[in-house]
Design a protein around this motif. Structure first.
Motif, short mmCIF file in Angstrom:
data_model
loop_
_atom_site.label_atom_id
_atom_site.label_comp_id
_atom_site.label_asym_id
_atom_site.label_seq_id
_atom_site.Cartn_x
_atom_site.Cartn_y
_atom_site.Cartn_z
N MET A 362 -51.82 54.04 7.51
CA MET A 362 -52.08 53.17 8.67
C MET A 362 -50.88 53.06 9.61
O MET A 362 -50.97 52.38 10.64
CB MET A 362 -52.50 51.78 8.18
CG MET A 362 -53.87 51.78 7.48
SD MET A 362 -54.42 50.14 6.97
CE MET A 362 -54.83 49.39 8.56
N THR A 363 -49.77 53.67 9.25
CA THR A 363 -48.64 53.70 10.18
C THR A 363 -48.72 54.92 11.11
O THR A 363 -47.79 55.20 11.86
CB THR A 363 -47.29 53.73 9.42
OG1 THR A 363 -47.26 54.82 8.52
CG2 THR A 363 -47.09 52.43 8.66
N THR A 364 -49.84 55.65 11.02
CA THR A 364 -50.12 56.71 11.98
C THR A 364 -51.14 56.15 12.96
O THR A 364 -52.30 55.94 12.61
CB THR A 364 -50.70 57.95 11.28
OG1 THR A 364 -49.76 58.43 10.33
CG2 THR A 364 -50.99 59.05 12.29
N TRP A 365 -50.69 55.91 14.20
CA TRP A 365 -51.54 55.24 15.18
C TRP A 365 -52.11 56.25 16.16
O TRP A 365 -51.37 56.94 16.86
CB TRP A 365 -50.73 54.15 15.92
CG TRP A 365 -50.13 53.19 14.94
CD1 TRP A 365 -50.80 52.37 14.09
CD2 TRP A 365 -48.75 53.01 14.68
NE1 TRP A 365 -49.92 51.67 13.32
CE2 TRP A 365 -48.64 52.02 13.66
CE3 TRP A 365 -47.57 53.54 15.19
CZ2 TRP A 365 -47.43 51.58 13.15
CZ3 TRP A 365 -46.37 53.09 14.69
CH2 TRP A 365 -46.30 52.13 13.69
N LYS A 366 -53.42 56.31 16.21
CA LYS A 366 -54.09 57.28 17.08
C LYS A 366 -53.81 57.02 18.55
O LYS A 366 -53.84 57.95 19.37
CB LYS A 366 -55.60 57.24 16.82
CG LYS A 366 -55.99 57.68 15.42
CD LYS A 366 -57.49 57.60 15.23
CE LYS A 366 -57.89 58.03 13.83
NZ LYS A 366 -59.37 57.94 13.61
N SER A 367 -53.52 55.77 18.88
CA SER A 367 -53.30 55.43 20.29
C SER A 367 -51.85 55.65 20.75
O SER A 367 -51.57 55.57 21.94
CB SER A 367 -53.67 53.96 20.53
OG SER A 367 -52.93 53.13 19.65
N GLU A 368 -50.94 55.94 19.82
CA GLU A 368 -49.54 56.06 20.21
C GLU A 368 -49.29 57.22 21.17
O GLU A 368 -48.55 57.06 22.15
CB GLU A 368 -48.62 56.17 19.00
CG GLU A 368 -47.15 56.21 19.39
CD GLU A 368 -46.20 56.08 18.21
OE1 GLU A 368 -44.99 55.93 18.46
OE2 GLU A 368 -46.67 56.11 17.05
#
Length: 387
Positions: A362-368
Protein backbone atom coordinates in the motif's frame (compact mmCIF):
# COMPACT_ATOMS: atom_id res chain seq x y z
CA UNK A 1 98.28 46.82 1.90
CA UNK A 2 98.20 50.17 3.75
CA UNK A 3 100.85 52.82 2.75
CA UNK A 4 103.72 53.17 5.17
CA UNK A 5 103.22 56.24 7.39
CA UNK A 6 105.89 58.06 9.44
CA UNK A 7 105.59 57.52 13.19
CA UNK A 8 103.00 59.91 14.66
CA UNK A 9 105.41 61.27 17.27
CA UNK A 10 108.27 61.89 14.82
CA UNK A 11 108.66 65.22 13.05
CA UNK A 12 108.24 65.17 9.31
CA UNK A 13 111.39 64.85 7.23
CA UNK A 14 113.08 68.12 6.49
CA UNK A 15 112.07 69.74 3.25
CA UNK A 16 108.92 67.59 2.80
CA UNK A 17 105.40 68.78 3.84
CA UNK A 18 103.48 66.78 6.37
CA UNK A 19 100.86 64.51 4.83
CA UNK A 20 97.28 65.75 5.19
CA UNK A 21 93.96 66.13 3.39
CA UNK A 22 95.24 69.02 1.30
CA UNK A 23 98.36 67.24 0.13
CA UNK A 24 96.56 65.61 -2.82
CA UNK A 25 97.72 62.43 -4.48
CA UNK A 26 101.31 61.62 -3.75
CA UNK A 27 103.70 58.88 -2.84
CA UNK A 28 101.81 58.13 0.31
CA UNK A 29 98.27 58.58 -1.21
CA UNK A 30 98.02 56.38 -4.29
CA UNK A 31 94.17 56.41 -4.21
CA UNK A 32 91.95 53.36 -4.79
CA UNK A 33 93.75 50.50 -6.47
CA UNK A 34 92.53 49.34 -9.88
CA UNK A 35 94.09 46.99 -12.41
CA UNK A 36 94.95 50.02 -14.49
CA UNK A 37 96.60 52.05 -11.79
CA UNK A 38 95.38 54.52 -9.21
CA UNK A 39 92.40 56.67 -10.03
CA UNK A 40 91.83 55.27 -13.52
CA UNK A 41 88.19 56.31 -13.45
CA UNK A 42 86.67 52.81 -13.68
CA UNK A 43 83.97 52.30 -11.10
CA UNK A 44 82.71 54.70 -8.48
CA UNK A 45 86.11 55.96 -7.35
CA UNK A 46 87.55 59.36 -8.25
CA UNK A 47 88.47 59.99 -11.86
CA UNK A 48 91.96 60.76 -13.13
CA UNK A 49 93.65 63.68 -11.45
CA UNK A 50 90.67 64.36 -9.17
CA UNK A 51 87.98 64.44 -11.93
CA UNK A 52 84.33 63.53 -10.94
CA UNK A 53 83.57 59.77 -10.92
CA UNK A 54 82.13 58.26 -14.11
CA UNK A 55 78.60 56.84 -13.72
CA UNK A 56 76.95 53.88 -15.41
CA UNK A 57 74.23 54.82 -17.88
CA UNK A 58 70.79 53.72 -16.61
CA UNK A 59 69.35 53.04 -20.06
CA UNK A 60 72.27 50.71 -20.77
CA UNK A 61 71.39 48.66 -17.69
CA UNK A 62 67.70 48.65 -18.71
CA UNK A 63 68.64 47.45 -22.19
CA UNK A 64 70.73 44.60 -20.78
CA UNK A 65 67.98 43.46 -18.38
CA UNK A 66 65.32 43.59 -21.12
CA UNK A 67 67.56 41.56 -23.42
CA UNK A 68 68.33 38.91 -20.79
CA UNK A 69 64.72 38.26 -19.76
CA UNK A 70 63.48 38.73 -23.33
CA UNK A 71 60.73 40.97 -21.96
CA UNK A 72 59.47 43.48 -24.54
CA UNK A 73 62.54 43.02 -26.75
CA UNK A 74 61.80 46.10 -28.91
CA UNK A 75 62.00 48.20 -25.75
CA UNK A 76 65.40 46.74 -24.88
CA UNK A 77 66.61 47.52 -28.38
CA UNK A 78 65.44 51.14 -28.10
CA UNK A 79 67.03 51.55 -24.67
CA UNK A 80 70.39 50.36 -26.02
CA UNK A 81 70.36 52.60 -29.09
CA UNK A 82 69.55 55.66 -26.99
CA UNK A 83 72.14 54.74 -24.36
CA UNK A 84 75.17 54.58 -26.70
CA UNK A 85 75.24 58.28 -27.74
CA UNK A 86 74.42 59.34 -24.18
CA UNK A 87 77.39 57.36 -22.85
CA UNK A 88 79.75 59.10 -25.27
CA UNK A 89 78.32 62.57 -24.69
CA UNK A 90 78.25 62.35 -20.88
CA UNK A 91 81.49 60.39 -20.52
CA UNK A 92 79.61 57.52 -18.84
CA UNK A 93 80.29 53.79 -18.64
CA UNK A 94 77.99 50.99 -19.72
CA UNK A 95 78.62 50.77 -23.44
CA UNK A 96 79.15 47.01 -23.09
CA UNK A 97 75.84 46.69 -21.30
CA UNK A 98 74.05 48.60 -24.06
CA UNK A 99 75.65 46.61 -26.88
CA UNK A 100 74.85 43.29 -25.16
CA UNK A 101 71.25 44.42 -24.59
CA UNK A 102 70.91 45.43 -28.24
CA UNK A 103 72.19 42.05 -29.45
CA UNK A 104 69.98 40.02 -27.07
CA UNK A 105 66.90 42.15 -27.77
CA UNK A 106 67.47 41.77 -31.53
CA UNK A 107 67.59 38.00 -31.15
CA UNK A 108 64.38 38.04 -29.07
CA UNK A 109 62.64 40.19 -31.67
CA UNK A 110 63.64 37.75 -34.39
CA UNK A 111 62.38 34.76 -32.38
CA UNK A 112 59.10 36.54 -31.68
CA UNK A 113 58.57 37.25 -35.38
CA UNK A 114 59.28 33.63 -36.26
CA UNK A 115 56.91 32.41 -33.53
CA UNK A 116 54.08 34.62 -34.74
CA UNK A 117 54.57 33.57 -38.35
CA UNK A 118 54.70 29.85 -37.55
CA UNK A 119 51.91 29.91 -34.95
CA UNK A 120 54.16 28.32 -32.32
CA UNK A 121 53.24 30.95 -29.73
CA UNK A 122 49.56 30.19 -30.14
CA UNK A 123 50.10 26.49 -29.64
CA UNK A 124 52.34 27.11 -26.65
CA UNK A 125 49.73 29.36 -25.05
CA UNK A 126 47.00 26.79 -25.62
CA UNK A 127 49.18 24.16 -23.96
CA UNK A 128 49.80 26.49 -21.04
CA UNK A 129 46.07 27.17 -20.62
CA UNK A 130 45.28 23.45 -20.79
CA UNK A 131 47.91 22.65 -18.18
CA UNK A 132 46.64 25.35 -15.85
CA UNK A 133 43.07 24.13 -16.28
CA UNK A 134 44.02 20.53 -15.52
CA UNK A 135 46.06 21.61 -12.53
CA UNK A 136 43.17 23.62 -11.13
CA UNK A 137 40.76 20.75 -11.59
CA UNK A 138 42.94 18.03 -10.10
CA UNK A 139 42.65 18.03 -6.37
CA UNK A 140 42.39 15.74 -3.40
CA UNK A 141 38.98 14.47 -2.40
CA UNK A 142 38.89 16.42 0.85
CA UNK A 143 39.10 19.67 -1.17
CA UNK A 144 35.90 18.89 -3.10
CA UNK A 145 32.93 21.24 -2.82
CA UNK A 146 29.18 20.60 -2.86
CA UNK A 147 27.81 20.34 -6.39
CA UNK A 148 31.11 19.49 -8.09
CA UNK A 149 31.23 16.54 -10.49
CA UNK A 150 34.38 14.50 -10.90
CA UNK A 151 36.11 11.42 -12.26
CA UNK A 152 38.33 9.24 -10.11
CA UNK A 153 42.00 8.70 -10.93
CA UNK A 154 42.40 5.12 -9.77
CA UNK A 155 40.20 2.96 -7.58
CA UNK A 156 37.06 4.49 -6.15
CA UNK A 157 37.70 2.85 -2.78
CA UNK A 158 40.93 4.77 -2.14
CA UNK A 159 40.53 6.81 1.07
CA UNK A 160 41.55 10.15 -0.41
CA UNK A 161 41.94 9.45 -4.11
CA UNK A 162 43.05 12.19 -6.43
CA UNK A 163 40.03 13.21 -8.46
CA UNK A 164 39.59 15.37 -11.51
CA UNK A 165 36.74 17.87 -11.38
CA UNK A 166 34.73 18.07 -14.61
CA UNK A 167 31.69 19.94 -15.83
CA UNK A 168 28.55 18.12 -14.69
CA UNK A 169 27.28 18.20 -18.28
CA UNK A 170 30.16 15.87 -19.18
CA UNK A 171 29.89 12.14 -18.39
CA UNK A 172 31.30 11.63 -14.90
CA UNK A 173 31.60 9.07 -12.12
CA UNK A 174 30.78 11.10 -9.03
CA UNK A 175 28.91 14.17 -7.79
CA UNK A 176 29.54 15.76 -4.41
CA UNK A 177 26.37 16.07 -2.33
CA UNK A 178 28.06 17.78 0.62
CA UNK A 179 30.93 17.72 3.08
CA UNK A 180 31.35 17.76 6.85
CA UNK A 181 34.19 17.96 9.36
CA UNK A 182 35.09 15.19 11.78
CA UNK A 183 35.17 16.61 15.30
CA UNK A 184 35.73 15.30 18.80
CA UNK A 185 38.84 13.26 18.04
CA UNK A 186 42.26 14.01 19.49
CA UNK A 187 43.94 11.25 17.46
CA UNK A 188 43.36 9.26 14.27
CA UNK A 189 40.09 7.35 14.99
CA UNK A 190 40.54 4.67 12.33
CA UNK A 191 38.70 4.00 9.10
CA UNK A 192 35.86 1.97 10.64
CA UNK A 193 34.97 4.71 13.11
CA UNK A 194 34.92 7.31 10.35
CA UNK A 195 32.84 5.04 8.09
CA UNK A 196 30.17 4.60 10.78
CA UNK A 197 29.83 8.36 11.13
CA UNK A 198 29.98 9.02 7.40
CA UNK A 199 27.32 6.47 6.44
CA UNK A 200 24.72 8.16 8.63
CA UNK A 201 25.71 11.75 7.85
CA UNK A 202 26.09 11.20 4.11
CA UNK A 203 22.68 9.58 3.84
CA UNK A 204 21.06 12.66 5.39
CA UNK A 205 23.15 14.98 3.21
CA UNK A 206 22.21 13.01 0.08
CA UNK A 207 18.51 13.09 0.96
CA UNK A 208 18.63 16.88 1.24
CA UNK A 209 20.73 17.30 -1.93
CA UNK A 210 18.51 15.17 -4.20
CA UNK A 211 14.92 15.60 -3.04
CA UNK A 212 13.61 14.12 -6.29
CA UNK A 213 14.79 10.58 -5.56
CA UNK A 214 12.98 9.23 -8.62
CA UNK A 215 15.49 11.13 -10.79
CA UNK A 216 18.44 9.12 -9.46
CA UNK A 217 19.39 6.57 -12.16
CA UNK A 218 20.18 2.91 -11.70
CA UNK A 219 23.65 1.97 -10.43
CA UNK A 220 24.08 5.28 -8.57
CA UNK A 221 24.78 4.90 -4.88
CA UNK A 222 25.84 6.95 -1.91
CA UNK A 223 29.59 6.99 -1.23
CA UNK A 224 32.03 8.98 0.85
CA UNK A 225 35.70 9.94 0.61
CA UNK A 226 37.33 10.03 4.04
CA UNK A 227 40.73 11.11 5.35
CA UNK A 228 43.53 8.57 5.50
CA UNK A 229 45.83 8.28 8.49
CA UNK A 230 48.46 10.13 6.45
CA UNK A 231 46.23 13.04 5.41
CA UNK A 232 44.90 13.18 8.97
CA UNK A 233 48.41 14.00 10.19
CA UNK A 234 48.47 16.83 7.64
CA UNK A 235 45.29 18.32 9.13
CA UNK A 236 42.63 16.72 6.93
CA UNK A 237 39.32 16.30 8.80
CA UNK A 238 36.87 16.51 5.86
CA UNK A 239 34.52 13.79 4.64
CA UNK A 240 33.12 14.35 1.14
CA UNK A 241 29.77 12.67 0.46
CA UNK A 242 28.97 11.77 -3.14
CA UNK A 243 26.66 10.01 -5.52
CA UNK A 244 28.82 7.59 -7.52
CA UNK A 245 28.28 5.15 -10.37
CA UNK A 246 28.94 1.55 -9.42
CA UNK A 247 29.02 -0.71 -12.46
CA UNK A 248 26.72 1.34 -14.65
CA UNK A 249 26.86 4.08 -17.26
CA UNK A 250 28.47 7.38 -16.24
CA UNK A 251 26.25 10.14 -14.89
CA UNK A 252 25.29 12.85 -17.36
CA UNK A 253 24.00 16.09 -15.90
CA UNK A 254 23.65 17.03 -12.26
CA UNK A 255 21.51 14.97 -9.89
CA UNK A 256 20.93 17.97 -7.65
CA UNK A 257 17.29 18.73 -6.88
CA UNK A 258 16.75 21.07 -3.94
CA UNK A 259 15.78 24.66 -3.28
CA UNK A 260 18.48 25.85 -5.69
CA UNK A 261 16.74 24.46 -8.77
CA UNK A 262 13.19 23.49 -7.67
CA UNK A 263 10.23 25.77 -7.08
CA UNK A 264 8.39 26.07 -3.75
CA UNK A 265 5.62 23.64 -4.72
CA UNK A 266 8.03 20.95 -5.84
CA UNK A 267 10.07 21.28 -2.65
CA UNK A 268 6.93 21.16 -0.45
CA UNK A 269 5.69 17.99 -2.15
CA UNK A 270 9.01 16.17 -1.93
CA UNK A 271 9.66 17.17 1.68
CA UNK A 272 6.24 15.83 2.57
CA UNK A 273 6.60 12.39 0.95
CA UNK A 274 10.35 11.68 1.18
CA UNK A 275 10.32 10.88 4.93
CA UNK A 276 8.23 7.83 4.06
CA UNK A 277 11.07 6.35 2.02
CA UNK A 278 13.55 7.25 4.78
CA UNK A 279 11.38 5.41 7.32
CA UNK A 280 11.01 2.38 5.07
CA UNK A 281 14.80 2.12 4.72
CA UNK A 282 15.14 1.88 8.51
CA UNK A 283 13.65 -1.65 8.65
CA UNK A 284 15.51 -3.74 11.29
CA UNK A 285 17.90 -6.44 10.18
CA UNK A 286 16.24 -8.98 12.49
CA UNK A 287 12.74 -9.97 11.40
CA UNK A 288 9.64 -10.05 13.61
CA UNK A 289 10.21 -13.68 14.63
CA UNK A 290 13.56 -12.77 16.17
CA UNK A 291 12.81 -9.22 17.37
CA UNK A 292 9.15 -8.28 17.38
CA UNK A 293 9.64 -5.11 19.45
CA UNK A 294 12.08 -3.54 17.00
CA UNK A 295 9.83 -4.34 14.05
CA UNK A 296 6.66 -2.93 15.59
CA UNK A 297 8.61 0.21 16.56
CA UNK A 298 9.76 0.51 12.96
CA UNK A 299 6.16 0.09 11.73
CA UNK A 300 5.12 2.93 14.04
CA UNK A 301 7.90 5.08 12.52
CA UNK A 302 6.54 4.43 9.02
CA UNK A 303 3.00 5.17 10.23
CA UNK A 304 4.17 8.51 11.63
CA UNK A 305 5.83 9.39 8.32
CA UNK A 306 2.63 8.55 6.43
CA UNK A 307 0.38 10.65 8.65
CA UNK A 308 2.91 13.51 8.50
CA UNK A 309 2.90 13.40 4.68
CA UNK A 310 -0.88 13.43 4.59
CA UNK A 311 -1.08 16.42 6.91
CA UNK A 312 1.53 18.38 4.93
CA UNK A 313 -0.12 17.71 1.56
CA UNK A 314 -3.60 18.61 2.84
CA UNK A 315 -2.31 21.80 4.44
CA UNK A 316 -0.99 23.39 1.25
CA UNK A 317 -2.99 25.27 -1.37
CA UNK A 318 -2.08 23.59 -4.67
CA UNK A 319 -2.64 24.96 -8.20
CA UNK A 320 -5.71 23.61 -9.95
CA UNK A 321 -3.82 21.20 -12.18
CA UNK A 322 -2.00 19.77 -9.16
CA UNK A 323 -4.83 19.70 -6.63
CA UNK A 324 -6.74 16.67 -7.98
CA UNK A 325 -3.82 14.21 -8.34
CA UNK A 326 -2.41 15.26 -4.95
CA UNK A 327 -5.82 14.75 -3.32
CA UNK A 328 -6.04 11.26 -4.84
CA UNK A 329 -2.57 10.48 -3.51
CA UNK A 330 -3.53 11.68 -0.02
CA UNK A 331 -6.41 9.19 0.03
CA UNK A 332 -4.00 6.35 -0.77
CA UNK A 333 -1.55 7.53 1.89
CA UNK A 334 -4.32 7.60 4.53
CA UNK A 335 -5.35 4.04 3.64
CA UNK A 336 -1.75 2.87 3.91
CA UNK A 337 -1.39 4.61 7.29
CA UNK A 338 -4.27 2.54 8.68
CA UNK A 339 -2.58 -0.71 7.63
CA UNK A 340 0.77 0.35 9.12
CA UNK A 341 -1.03 1.21 12.35
CA UNK A 342 -2.29 -2.40 12.49
CA UNK A 343 1.27 -3.59 11.85
CA UNK A 344 2.63 -1.42 14.66
CA UNK A 345 0.05 -2.81 17.12
CA UNK A 346 0.73 -6.48 16.29
CA UNK A 347 0.71 -8.56 19.50
CA UNK A 348 2.87 -11.35 18.12
CA UNK A 349 4.86 -12.35 15.07
CA UNK A 350 1.90 -14.04 13.39
CA UNK A 351 -0.20 -10.88 13.63
CA UNK A 352 2.76 -8.86 12.33
CA UNK A 353 3.20 -11.06 9.25
CA UNK A 354 -0.53 -10.94 8.62
CA UNK A 355 -0.32 -7.21 7.84
CA UNK A 356 3.28 -6.94 6.64
CA UNK A 357 2.92 -7.65 2.88
CA UNK A 358 -0.29 -5.66 2.55
CA UNK A 359 1.19 -2.67 4.37
CA UNK A 360 4.21 -2.65 2.10
CA UNK A 361 2.10 -2.99 -1.04
CA UNK A 362 0.00 0.00 0.00
CA UNK A 363 3.01 2.31 -0.05
CA UNK A 364 2.88 2.09 -3.85
CA UNK A 365 0.47 4.85 -4.82
CA UNK A 366 -1.07 4.71 -8.27
CA UNK A 367 -1.74 8.44 -8.21
CA UNK A 368 1.84 9.49 -7.40
CA UNK A 369 3.16 9.55 -11.02
CA UNK A 370 0.30 11.85 -12.01
CA UNK A 371 0.92 14.11 -9.02
CA UNK A 372 4.62 14.32 -9.84
CA UNK A 373 3.95 14.97 -13.50
CA UNK A 374 1.61 17.84 -12.66
CA UNK A 375 4.38 19.39 -10.57
CA UNK A 376 7.04 18.96 -13.26
CA UNK A 377 8.95 16.30 -11.33
CA UNK A 378 10.29 12.95 -12.49
CA UNK A 379 7.27 10.71 -13.14
CA UNK A 380 9.10 7.38 -13.39
CA UNK A 381 10.56 5.86 -10.20
CA UNK A 382 14.28 5.17 -9.87
CA UNK A 383 16.00 2.61 -7.62
CA UNK A 384 15.49 2.69 -3.88
CA UNK A 385 12.01 4.26 -3.98
CA UNK A 386 8.84 2.83 -2.55
CA UNK A 387 7.28 2.28 -5.99
Amino acid sequence: MEPIQPPQDSPPPQGRPAPGPAAGPGPYHPGPYTPYGPGAGLGPGPGPYGAPPRTVNGLAIASLVSGIVCCLPPLGLVFGLIALPQIKKKNQTGAGFAITGIVLSSICCLLMILGLVSGAFGEAWKGFEKGMDEASRSQSAFALRTGQCYNVDGKLEAPTSDVKVVDCAVAHEGEVTGTFLLTGFTAWPGEKAIDRIAEDRCEKIGDAYALDTWAIPDAVWMYHHRPSDRSWRAGDRTVACSFVVDGGDPIKGSLRSDGSNLDAGQVAFLRAVNPIDVALRAEPEEDADADLASNTAWARQVHTALTGASTALKGRQWPAKVSAPVAAMVMEIDAAAEEWDELARAADADAFWEHYDRAYDMTTWKSEPAARRSLGLTAEPGPGTSV
